[in-house]
Design a protein around this motif. Structure first.
Motif, PDB file in Angstrom:
ATOM      1  N   ALA A  15       0.853  -1.185   0.000  1.00  0.00           N
ATOM      2  CA  ALA A  15       0.000   0.000   0.000  1.00  0.00           C
ATOM      3  C   ALA A  15       0.885   1.230   0.000  1.00  0.00           C
ATOM      4  CB  ALA A  15      -0.926   0.003   1.213  1.00  0.00           C
ATOM      5  N   VAL A  16       0.366   2.315  -0.556  1.00  0.00           N
ATOM      6  CA  VAL A  16       1.105   3.583  -0.623  1.00  0.00           C
ATOM      7  C   VAL A  16       0.415   4.603   0.264  1.00  0.00           C
ATOM      8  CG1 VAL A  16       1.755   5.510  -2.116  1.00  0.00           C
ATOM      9  CG2 VAL A  16       2.050   3.160  -2.910  1.00  0.00           C
ATOM     10  N   THR A  53       5.540   6.994   1.026  1.00  0.00           N
ATOM     11  CA  THR A  53       6.028   5.724   1.554  1.00  0.00           C
ATOM     12  C   THR A  53       5.274   4.546   0.955  1.00  0.00           C
ATOM     13  OG1 THR A  53       6.584   6.789   3.657  1.00  0.00           O
ATOM     14  CG2 THR A  53       6.475   4.393   3.646  1.00  0.00           C
ATOM     15  N   LEU A  54       6.033   3.574   0.454  1.00  0.00           N
ATOM     16  CA  LEU A  54       5.471   2.293   0.051  1.00  0.00           C
ATOM     17  C   LEU A  54       5.650   1.330   1.213  1.00  0.00           C
ATOM     18  CD1 LEU A  54       4.446   0.253  -2.182  1.00  0.00           C
ATOM     19  CD2 LEU A  54       6.857  -0.295  -2.516  1.00  0.00           C
ATOM     20  N   VAL A  55       4.543   0.780   1.701  1.00  0.00           N
ATOM     21  CA  VAL A  55       4.580  -0.238   2.752  1.00  0.00           C
ATOM     22  C   VAL A  55       4.260  -1.567   2.094  1.00  0.00           C
ATOM     23  CG1 VAL A  55       3.650  -1.006   4.954  1.00  0.00           C
ATOM     24  CG2 VAL A  55       3.848   1.438   4.477  1.00  0.00           C
ATOM     25  N   GLU A  70      -3.222   4.426   8.735  1.00  0.00           N
ATOM     26  CA  GLU A  70      -2.477   3.246   9.150  1.00  0.00           C
ATOM     27  C   GLU A  70      -2.437   2.232   8.022  1.00  0.00           C
ATOM     28  OE1 GLU A  70      -3.178   2.835  13.933  1.00  0.00           O
ATOM     29  OE2 GLU A  70      -4.749   2.092  12.616  1.00  0.00           O
ATOM     30  N   VAL A  71      -1.499   1.305   8.146  1.00  0.00           N
ATOM     31  CA  VAL A  71      -1.424   0.187   7.218  1.00  0.00           C
ATOM     32  C   VAL A  71      -1.529  -1.092   8.031  1.00  0.00           C
ATOM     33  CG1 VAL A  71      -0.001  -1.039   5.559  1.00  0.00           C
ATOM     34  CG2 VAL A  71      -0.057   1.447   5.524  1.00  0.00           C
ATOM     35  N   TRP A  72      -2.435  -1.979   7.606  1.00  0.00           N
ATOM     36  CA  TRP A  72      -2.670  -3.236   8.301  1.00  0.00           C
ATOM     37  C   TRP A  72      -2.123  -4.389   7.488  1.00  0.00           C
ATOM     38  CZ3 TRP A  72      -5.329  -4.151  12.989  1.00  0.00           C
ATOM     39  CH2 TRP A  72      -5.854  -3.010  13.603  1.00  0.00           C
ATOM     40  N   ALA A  73      -1.526  -5.361   8.190  1.00  0.00           N
ATOM     41  CA  ALA A  73      -0.978  -6.549   7.542  1.00  0.00           C
ATOM     42  C   ALA A  73      -1.584  -7.796   8.159  1.00  0.00           C
ATOM     43  CB  ALA A  73       0.543  -6.582   7.680  1.00  0.00           C
ATOM     44  N   ALA A  94      -1.120  -3.491  12.746  1.00  0.00           N
ATOM     45  CA  ALA A  94      -1.219  -2.147  12.180  1.00  0.00           C
ATOM     46  C   ALA A  94       0.082  -1.407  12.470  1.00  0.00           C
ATOM     47  CB  ALA A  94      -2.394  -1.386  12.772  1.00  0.00           C
ATOM     48  N   VAL A  95       0.603  -0.723  11.467  1.00  0.00           N
ATOM     49  CA  VAL A  95       1.847   0.022  11.628  1.00  0.00           C
ATOM     50  C   VAL A  95       1.662   1.449  11.141  1.00  0.00           C
ATOM     51  CG1 VAL A  95       3.290  -2.038  11.372  1.00  0.00           C
ATOM     52  CG2 VAL A  95       2.736  -0.673   9.361  1.00  0.00           C
TER      53      VAL A  95
END
Length: 498
Positions: free
Chosen positions: A374-375, A379-381, A437-440, A448-449
């Motif tokens: 995800a962007v 930042t690309l996560v 947030e980004v969830w994995a 979530a980070v």
């Protein structure tokens, strides 16, 4: 003559120590800490809360008590009040620490009944804030109420038609999907009211003459009040509410529509321009069709994979089949020129945009594929795969097993530098952006980070719920999480966790 009283200590009695009262309190601290861990771990296990680590604290506390009971008893016999005070203080400090360390956990509130039709998998899903999760199979869509799991509505395409693409986003409670007959290219778009399943409108769209080798492209883009559909010589934008024409964007000479996507108020279109020509990419203002940028994808012909990761600023993932071809995430400027290149194949590992096994991608949820990247801003996560992440472990006569691990990393799209990386106990099965947030998804954890710092903001154990890919993850507005599995036979088609 004074008499001397001789005290006879019973056999096996524990004598006191000649120490000061504060020292006795210090000696009692380890015993109190062990007791606190034992009791708190036992409560967590009894009530079945936390991430399942209560048993470890229970065993650790028992072992600690076995080791510390002798000095604790001597401290109590020396200065009883001080020793018990020290023990209670230690237990009071350890108990909340154990509770916090046990982490967040969720359990299944409800699960949809397993699919009984063998070989029919989901091709995508939607979530609507009004309270439904829509699981879409090739033969139809089913909406489940988030609160109780009841079926809100069902919809099927007419006749023998099958669903072949879904808009990646929905807007104003409407999603748009494409369907066709005989497994051919998508030729009809239908807008569905996600609250009722009612058809809002239906419109023809031109079948795509070119398809990506190993990826079903996003053919329908939705943003705000606008839907973009492919037509014979370009792209046609229609109004989301009624399907009436808004604007058109012609493809370059010799090019035909390949894929589209949206982000915020910006539309992105990509056209295929021949076997040896670079695909053309353009961005448009969603409300009026004003062209914002025009450029090209640095590839020869149609690449193996091509995905729009963000529309503003424009960010693409390109993966050519040719070993010397472009395999990178590209960041474009406002004119349509490439200004940042992040190689996804490196000497130390691979940045994964789609989930799957090492060096291969999984063809699942094909109409709206799950992504492992995800962007957010610059930042690309993304999941980062390195050699040795998946190993077969065998010892003596014991059965062998496969050991897996993974990581999520953040990369600057301007400089290409790795900004941060966090390890996970299992392979990354999906990455989604939710607000800031980004969830994995990784094994039995949802993590979530913060994309800016890489700090974990949540780590949620799913407790006995299968999260293995392929699955869509939705963060529910009412609290909790929804997992939508492609294979509804081996796992529940839809599960809501709280």
């Amino acid at each position: 003559m004074a008499r001397t009283r001789n005290t006879v200590r019973p056999s096996g009695a524990i004598p006191p120590w000649p120490v000061a009262a504060p020292v006795a309190a210090l000696i009692a601290l380890p015993g109190g800490a062990a007791a606190g861990a034992l009791l708190t771990g036992g409560v967590l296990e009894l009530l079945d809360i936390g991430d399942g680590g209560g048993g470890a604290y229970l065993i650790g506390g028992a072992l600690g008590l076995w080791i510390t009971w002798w000095p604790f008893v001597r401290a109590v016999r020396t200065h009883c009040l001080w020793a018990w005070t020290g023990a209670l203080v230690a237990a009071a400090l350890v108990a909340p620490t154990v509770v916090l360390a046990s982490g967040e956990s969720v359990r299944a509130v409800w699960s949809a009944p397993h699919d009984t039709q063998t070989g029919v998998s989901a091709v995508g899903s939607w979530y609507d804030d009004d309270g439904v999760v829509v699981r879409v199979r090739a033969d139809g869509a089913t909406a489940f109420r988030v609160d109780d799991g009841g079926v809100a509505w069902r919809w099927s395409p007419p006749g023998r038609e099958t669903i072949c693409t879904l808009s990646r986003r929905t807007s104003e409670g409407i999603g748009v999907l494409g369907h066709t007959t005989d497994g051919g290219s998508c030729s009809v778009a239908t807008a569905l009211d996600l609250g009722t399943g009612r058809e809002v409108w239906r419109s023809a769209m031109a079948p795509a003459d070119h398809i990506l080798e190993e990826q079903v492209p996003d053919l329908i883009a939705v943003t705000g009040e606008t839907v973009v559909l492919p037509e014979a010589r370009g792209w046609r934008a229609v109004r989301l509410s009624d399907g009436k024409d808004r604007w058109r964007a012609a493809s370059e000479k010799g090019c035909t529509p390949l894929l589209s996507d949206s982000d915020g108020n910006t539309m992105v279109t990509v056209d295929a321009c021949g076997e040896r020509a670079a695909p053309a990419v353009a961005t448009y203002a969603g409300h009026d069709g004003r062209r914002l940028s025009r450029g090209h994808v640095p590839a020869v012909g149609t690449p193996q994979f091509l995905t729009v990761l963000a529309a503003d600023p424009l960010t693409l993932w390109v993966h050519e089949h040719d070993l010397r071809g472009t395999r990178a995430v590209l960041r474009y400027d406002e004119r349509g020129d490439v200004r940042g290149t992040l190689q996804t194949d490196g000497l130390t590992g691979e940045i994964r945009i789609l989930p799957g096994l090492p060096k291969s991608y999984l063809k699942v949820l094909e109409a709206r594929p799950v992504r492992s990247a995800a962007v957010v801003g610059d930042t690309l996560v993304a999941a980062e795969v390195r050699p040795g992440d998946r190993q077969w472990v065998s010892s003596g006569n014991k059965p062998g097993y496969q050991s897996t691990r993974g990581r999520v990393s953040g990369f600057s799209l301007t400089s290409g530098a790795r900004l941060w990386s966090i390890d996970t106990d299992d392979e990354i099965e999906g990455v989604i952006r939710h607000e800031d947030e980004v969830w994995a998804i990784s094994g039995d954890k949802l993590t979530a980070v913060s994309p800016r710092t890489g700090l974990r903001t949540h780590e949620v154990a799913t407790r006995e719920t299968d999260t293995r890919f392929p699955a869509d993850l939705w963060i529910l507005g009412s609290g909790g999480y929804a997992l939508v599995h492609a294979d509804g036979g081996s796992a529940a088609p839809v599960t809501v966790l709280r």
